[in-house]
Design a protein around this motif. Structure first.
Motif, PDB file in Angstrom:
ATOM      1  N   GLN A 170      47.271  90.404 114.532  1.00 43.04           N
ATOM      2  CA  GLN A 170      48.623  89.571 114.913  1.00 43.04           C
ATOM      3  C   GLN A 170      48.741  89.787 116.359  1.00 43.04           C
ATOM      4  O   GLN A 170      49.515  88.961 116.897  1.00 43.04           O
ATOM      5  N   LYS A 193      42.479  84.999 110.070  1.00 42.86           N
ATOM      6  CA  LYS A 193      42.984  84.463 111.537  1.00 42.86           C
ATOM      7  C   LYS A 193      42.155  84.941 112.644  1.00 42.86           C
ATOM      8  O   LYS A 193      42.471  85.109 113.775  1.00 42.86           O
ATOM      9  N   CYS A 194      40.830  85.084 112.548  1.00 41.93           N
ATOM     10  CA  CYS A 194      39.900  85.305 113.437  1.00 41.93           C
ATOM     11  C   CYS A 194      39.060  83.913 113.748  1.00 41.93           C
ATOM     12  O   CYS A 194      38.890  83.353 112.761  1.00 41.93           O
ATOM     13  N   ASP A 195      38.853  83.529 114.877  1.00 45.26           N
ATOM     14  CA  ASP A 195      37.997  82.302 115.062  1.00 45.26           C
ATOM     15  C   ASP A 195      36.478  82.662 114.680  1.00 45.26           C
ATOM     16  O   ASP A 195      35.603  81.721 114.072  1.00 45.26           O
TER      17      ASP A 195
END
Length: 344
Positions: A170, A193-195
């Motif tokens: 976050q 939510k990580c690339d």
């Protein structure tokens, strides 16, 4: 081959009771070989198979919990005559060369990058584009505080890419740095939510297979081994042997090294069913297997980078790798003495 914890405890007590007589090693009987469950244990499969076919076995194999592998080379009368363990741990515990010597490297990295992002933004990572592509991105890293994470940091340093460690996914990413986040393999998902994510096999192949029908499936996006050292990868796990065994039973040591040398080709042709059976035969009771019928494939075996390099060949490569780890975290490893490396 397979022993219960009770059996091991009894053996340990017997060894301790006659420590002054130099028991446990060298012995005239079977030589004890220990490896942590997972990719390092694959380096022993050719040996396990060959020994099973003999009427009088020379080696007794035990695949144990990876978190306990150091206990088998510790103490005044360590249980292991031969042991496979992470190279940084070997350097810290055994690097003086007083009790054990390193025979060679047996695995060369099994960590790969996953992404579910847009292909134009989250490109496949190469030595040429690594810095440019990862800068500003969030990268979830399995085992961030340990050798995989340290190796990634060493890779980023080598490409001149600055990095920072975020407390959580976050947290806001620094657009000028590679943003590293510690992740548990179980929590790696396209919704995380990580690339990018850096994961080991067999988790990588399992994640790719398991997300193929999702709106944002995972795909392979490069590997840590190539970024660090091209086709050589990085020295991940090593085989060590007691000096007393090396001195008293050189023929058996040569046989063991021969098994390690044949491991790479053995894994190219062996069936996954045979791999699972052999590992089950020697796995310590109560140890949860890393490989099973759902996650083991020929590609996973290849991705585990089992390839033997004798100490005489890989000594400088190992020392360089340890120096890079020490530059990032002085507590992560130790500088090994020259006597640590067994030169046949």
């Amino acid at each position: 081959m397979k022993k219960s914890l009770l059996t091991f405890s009894v053996c340990a007590l017997l060894c301790a009771s006659i420590a002054g007589m130099g028991a446990c090693a060298p012995r005239g009987g079977e030589l004890e070989v220990y490896a942590p469950d997972g990719a390092p244990a694959l380096a022993l499969l050719a040996a396990i198979d060959a020994e099973e076919k003999k009427s009088d076995e020379t080696f007794d194999f035990e695949v144990v919990d990876s978190g306990q592998i150091q206990t088998y080379v510790a103490g005044t009368n360590p249980a292991a005559d031969f042991c496979i363990l992470p190279v940084n741990l070997a350097s810290k515990l055994l690097g003086t060369g007083d009790v054990y010597q390193m025979l060679g490297v047996v695995t060369n990295g099994n960590f790969f990058f996953l992404t579910s992002g847009d292909a134009e933004v989250c490109k496949t990572l190469t030595p040429q584009n690594c810095k440019e592509v990862l800068t500003g991105k969030k990268v979830g890293v399995v085992q961030l505080p340990n050798v995989p994470g340290l190796t990634l940091k060493a890779v980023l340093d080598s490409y001149g890419a600055e990095y920072t460690v975020l407390e959580s996914v976050q947290a806001e990413a620094d657009p000028a740095k590679v943003n590293l986040i510690a992740f548990d393999a179980a929590n790696v998902s396209p919704a995380g939510k990580c690339d990018y994510y850096l994961c080991p096999e067999p988790a990588v192949s399992t994640k790719i297979k398991g997300t193929q029908n999702s709106p944002t499936p995972f795909r392979m996006a490069g590997n840590l081994q190539e970024l660090y050292g091209g086709s050589e990868g990085y020295p991940q796990a090593v085989a060590v042997a007691k000096k007393s065994v090396i001195e008293s039973r050189p023929g058996d040591v040569a046989t063991f090294i021969g098994y390690l040398e044949s491991a790479e080709n053995y894994l190219k042709t062996v069936s996954t069913e045979t791999v699972l059976r052999l590992l089950e035969d020697v796995r310590e009771d109560g140890v949860k297997p890393s490989f099973d019928a759902n996650n083991l494939t020929a590609q996973v075996l290849e991705n585990c980078s089992v390839r033997y390099a004798a100490s005489g060949v890989c000594k400088e490569r190992v020392k360089l790798f340890l120096d890079k780890l020490l530059a990032i975290d002085p507590a992560s490893a130790a500088k090994p003495a020259d006597d640590f490396f067994y030169i046949a």
